[in-house]
Design a protein around this motif. Structure first.
Motif, PDB file in Angstrom:
ATOM      1  N   SER A  66       8.328  -8.009  -1.833  1.00  0.00           N
ATOM      2  CA  SER A  66       7.154  -7.295  -1.342  1.00  0.00           C
ATOM      3  C   SER A  66       7.057  -5.922  -1.977  1.00  0.00           C
ATOM      4  O   SER A  66       5.989  -5.469  -2.369  1.00  0.00           O
ATOM      5  N   ALA A  67       8.226  -5.232  -2.084  1.00  0.00           N
ATOM      6  CA  ALA A  67       8.227  -3.905  -2.700  1.00  0.00           C
ATOM      7  C   ALA A  67       7.836  -3.997  -4.168  1.00  0.00           C
ATOM      8  O   ALA A  67       7.064  -3.199  -4.675  1.00  0.00           O
ATOM      9  N   ASP A  68       8.395  -4.999  -4.865  1.00  0.00           N
ATOM     10  CA  ASP A  68       8.092  -5.153  -6.275  1.00  0.00           C
ATOM     11  C   ASP A  68       6.615  -5.422  -6.497  1.00  0.00           C
ATOM     12  O   ASP A  68       6.052  -5.030  -7.517  1.00  0.00           O
ATOM     13  N   ASP A  69       5.967  -6.104  -5.579  1.00  0.00           N
ATOM     14  CA  ASP A  69       4.549  -6.404  -5.723  1.00  0.00           C
ATOM     15  C   ASP A  69       3.732  -5.123  -5.876  1.00  0.00           C
ATOM     16  O   ASP A  69       2.957  -4.988  -6.810  1.00  0.00           O
ATOM     17  N   GLN A 244     -15.882   4.765  -2.170  1.00  0.00           N
ATOM     18  CA  GLN A 244     -15.576   4.289  -3.515  1.00  0.00           C
ATOM     19  C   GLN A 244     -14.075   4.419  -3.754  1.00  0.00           C
ATOM     20  O   GLN A 244     -13.387   5.158  -3.053  1.00  0.00           O
ATOM     21  N   ALA A 245     -13.563   3.711  -4.760  1.00  0.00           N
ATOM     22  CA  ALA A 245     -12.145   3.810  -5.114  1.00  0.00           C
ATOM     23  C   ALA A 245     -11.958   3.450  -6.570  1.00  0.00           C
ATOM     24  O   ALA A 245     -12.520   2.459  -7.051  1.00  0.00           O
ATOM     25  N   THR A 246     -11.188   4.265  -7.272  1.00  0.00           N
ATOM     26  CA  THR A 246     -10.822   3.962  -8.649  1.00  0.00           C
ATOM     27  C   THR A 246      -9.440   3.325  -8.723  1.00  0.00           C
ATOM     28  O   THR A 246      -9.077   2.747  -9.744  1.00  0.00           O
ATOM     29  N   GLN A 247      -8.655   3.448  -7.651  1.00  0.00           N
ATOM     30  CA  GLN A 247      -7.335   2.823  -7.582  1.00  0.00           C
ATOM     31  C   GLN A 247      -6.989   2.592  -6.123  1.00  0.00           C
ATOM     32  O   GLN A 247      -7.273   3.433  -5.262  1.00  0.00           O
ATOM     33  N   ILE A 248      -6.364   1.435  -5.830  1.00  0.00           N
ATOM     34  CA  ILE A 248      -5.989   1.067  -4.459  1.00  0.00           C
ATOM     35  C   ILE A 248      -4.558   0.563  -4.471  1.00  0.00           C
ATOM     36  O   ILE A 248      -4.129  -0.104  -5.419  1.00  0.00           O
ATOM     37  N   CYS A 249      -3.807   0.871  -3.413  1.00  0.00           N
ATOM     38  CA  CYS A 249      -2.445   0.355  -3.290  1.00  0.00           C
ATOM     39  C   CYS A 249      -2.096   0.182  -1.814  1.00  0.00           C
ATOM     40  O   CYS A 249      -2.351   1.079  -1.003  1.00  0.00           O
ATOM     41  N   ARG A 250      -1.518  -0.970  -1.476  1.00  0.00           N
ATOM     42  CA  ARG A 250      -0.985  -1.169  -0.124  1.00  0.00           C
ATOM     43  C   ARG A 250       0.533  -1.128  -0.175  1.00  0.00           C
ATOM     44  O   ARG A 250       1.173  -1.834  -0.955  1.00  0.00           O
ATOM     45  N   LYS A 251       1.111  -0.282   0.680  1.00  0.00           N
ATOM     46  CA  LYS A 251       2.556  -0.212   0.842  1.00  0.00           C
ATOM     47  C   LYS A 251       2.853  -0.349   2.331  1.00  0.00           C
ATOM     48  O   LYS A 251       2.488   0.524   3.119  1.00  0.00           O
ATOM     49  N   GLY A 252       3.516  -1.427   2.714  1.00  0.00           N
ATOM     50  CA  GLY A 252       3.760  -1.669   4.131  1.00  0.00           C
ATOM     51  C   GLY A 252       2.448  -1.825   4.878  1.00  0.00           C
ATOM     52  O   GLY A 252       1.601  -2.643   4.518  1.00  0.00           O
ATOM     53  N   ASP A 253       2.259  -1.024   5.913  1.00  0.00           N
ATOM     54  CA  ASP A 253       1.027  -1.063   6.705  1.00  0.00           C
ATOM     55  C   ASP A 253       0.034   0.030   6.315  1.00  0.00           C
ATOM     56  O   ASP A 253      -0.926   0.278   7.030  1.00  0.00           O
ATOM     57  N   THR A 254       0.304   0.694   5.189  1.00  0.00           N
ATOM     58  CA  THR A 254      -0.552   1.808   4.772  1.00  0.00           C
ATOM     59  C   THR A 254      -1.293   1.460   3.486  1.00  0.00           C
ATOM     60  O   THR A 254      -0.716   0.883   2.559  1.00  0.00           O
ATOM     61  N   LEU A 255      -2.551   1.830   3.449  1.00  0.00           N
ATOM     62  CA  LEU A 255      -3.387   1.642   2.273  1.00  0.00           C
ATOM     63  C   LEU A 255      -3.665   3.011   1.655  1.00  0.00           C
ATOM     64  O   LEU A 255      -4.107   3.935   2.347  1.00  0.00           O
ATOM     65  N   PHE A 290      -2.458   7.343  -9.840  1.00  0.00           N
ATOM     66  CA  PHE A 290      -1.401   7.837  -8.958  1.00  0.00           C
ATOM     67  C   PHE A 290      -0.342   6.759  -8.824  1.00  0.00           C
ATOM     68  O   PHE A 290      -0.570   5.586  -9.139  1.00  0.00           O
ATOM     69  N   SER A 291       0.835   7.140  -8.343  1.00  0.00           N
ATOM     70  CA  SER A 291       1.896   6.185  -8.088  1.00  0.00           C
ATOM     71  C   SER A 291       2.703   6.654  -6.894  1.00  0.00           C
ATOM     72  O   SER A 291       2.564   7.811  -6.452  1.00  0.00           O
ATOM     73  N   LEU A 292       3.540   5.789  -6.346  1.00  0.00           N
ATOM     74  CA  LEU A 292       4.363   6.093  -5.175  1.00  0.00           C
ATOM     75  C   LEU A 292       5.827   6.027  -5.572  1.00  0.00           C
ATOM     76  O   LEU A 292       6.268   5.063  -6.200  1.00  0.00           O
TER      77      LEU A 292
END
Length: 397
Positions: A66-69, A244-255, A290-292
């Motif tokens: 899941s993390a790797d995804d 609007q969004a230029t980039q989206i990421c879901r990590k756990g329960d947070t978008l 951006f990245s996490l």
């Protein structure tokens, strides 16, 4: 901004009953008496421990996948120059940095030994992604730059083309899952198989996609003025936000998502929208990257036209040597192509550590980056030049 998000729940009934046993009284009377002994504790405890250990391993593997995804999705959003598997890191870089040969090739590096080797010399590759132990790429061939998707043989370096597209096609995203190939062409998300085929045989999943992020069985994507969640099983979309969004990421329960207003976080079902980083057009332009990393958000911003004008106006050309003028022109050009690094915690606060981006060959441009790449072994950042990009390890302090 409140968006209604309907949840459904279903209760599954379980019907289990213990099997009935029959006893033959006559046989019981005829049987010799046997003394009953309690088995040693280890005989029944050992299997239980083995089952628990196996369950723990499965849980950890699922958590790692899941993390790797989301990390793999972020790495592709940042340019697709770096990817990894359970042994190596792969990256795109010039074949010879300090020569006229600026072919962009694929390198494989052992994170433990930090030794790299070229595994593919194809000079048309633009982005790479791993899927298990396999390596795939997006490239562009011919004088008109016709895009293609291909598999890379890590041993021979040969490409097996999976899809070819007309020269005017824009491929903004691709992903390989098991035997399925997903890609976004001209704003439409398609699904097909890995077998070599024409794009016309692939199924249309979504249209008008601006940003795409796969997370389990859900695809988060943005349209012109909405952020939505698409269920791959039901084939239905659910609106989450009017944004609007230029980039989206879901990590756990947070978008997390980014647009021209800044970087936001929210519940993955469309609740608790929070602005983490504000875009101030009077100072700089937030990039769409951006990245996490380690509970924090890495992002970059580029100097805007007003900022560049201020830099130019502040220069006294009469007091600058030719070398200084060339260096200043180069720096301004880099400012337009790249951005400065910013680093905040995922809740918008101040992080405990800071990134240190440093390029040994040219420390003058150490603050400018074009992408961030997270792997289990090392964090990297890229810097764009006129005809190629450099990938460098990132340090934190």
């Amino acid at each position: 901004m409140d968006t209604e998000y309907k949840e459904t729940s279903a209760t599954l009934g379980l019907d289990g009953s213990a099997p009935e046993t029959a006893t033959d009284a006559g046989a019981a009377e005829a049987a010799p008496e046997v003394s009953k002994k309690t088995p040693p504790v280890w005989k029944w405890l050992a299997p239980v421990l083995l089952v628990l250990a196996a369950a723990a391993v499965i849980f950890l593997l699922i958590g790692r996948k899941s993390a790797d995804d989301y990390i793999a999705e972020l790495n592709y959003d940042n340019g697709g120059l770096v990817t990894y598997d359970n042994q190596y890191v792969y990256y795109l870089a010039p074949y010879h940095i300090n020569s006229e040969d600026k072919r962009i090739v694929v390198y494989e590096v052992d994170p433990s030994g930090d030794e790299s080797r070229v595994i593919c010399k194809e000079n048309t590759i633009k982005a790479i992604r791993s899927a298990g132990s396999e390596l795939y790429c997006l490239g562009a061939k011919g004088s008109k730059g016709a895009p293609y998707l291909a598999h890379i043989d890590k041993t021979s370096g040969e490409l097996t083309v999976l899809r070819r597209f007309p020269a005017e096609t824009r491929i903004s995203y691709f992903l390989v899952r098991n035997s399925d190939l997903f890609y976004c062409a001209d704003g439409t998300l398609y699904k097909g198989t890995l077998e070599s085929a024409e794009p016309s045989t692939d199924a249309v999943l979504l249209e008008n996609c601006r940003a795409v992020h796969f997370s389990g069985k859900t695809v988060y994507y943005s349209s012109e003025d909405e952020i939505l969640a698409y269920d791959l099983r039901s084939g239905k979309s659910q609106p989450l936000f009017s944004a609007q969004a230029t980039q989206i990421c879901r990590k756990g329960d947070t978008l997390f998502f980014m647009n021209s207003d800044g970087i936001f976080s929210a519940g993955c079902k469309g609740r608790e929208l929070k602005l983490l980083a504000v875009h101030d057009s009077s100072e700089a332009n937030l990039s769409s990257v951006f990245s996490l990393y380690n509970g924090n958000i890495l992002y970059e911003y580029s100097t805007d036209i007003i900022g560049l004008s201020d830099i130019i106006d502040s220069l006294d050309s009469d007091k600058l040597s030719l070398r200084d003028m060339e260096k200043t022109a180069f720096m301004i050009g880099m400012a337009m192509l790249n951005g400065h690094v910013e680093y905040i915690s995922e809740d918008g606060g101040e992080p405990a550590e800071r990134p240190v981006c440093f390029i040994e060959e040219s420390s003058d441009i150490s603050d400018f980056v074009s992408g961030f790449y997270i792997t289990p072994y090392q964090t990297y950042f890229s810097t764009d030049f006129a005809s190629y990009s450099l990938v460098n390890p990132m340090k934190f302090s």
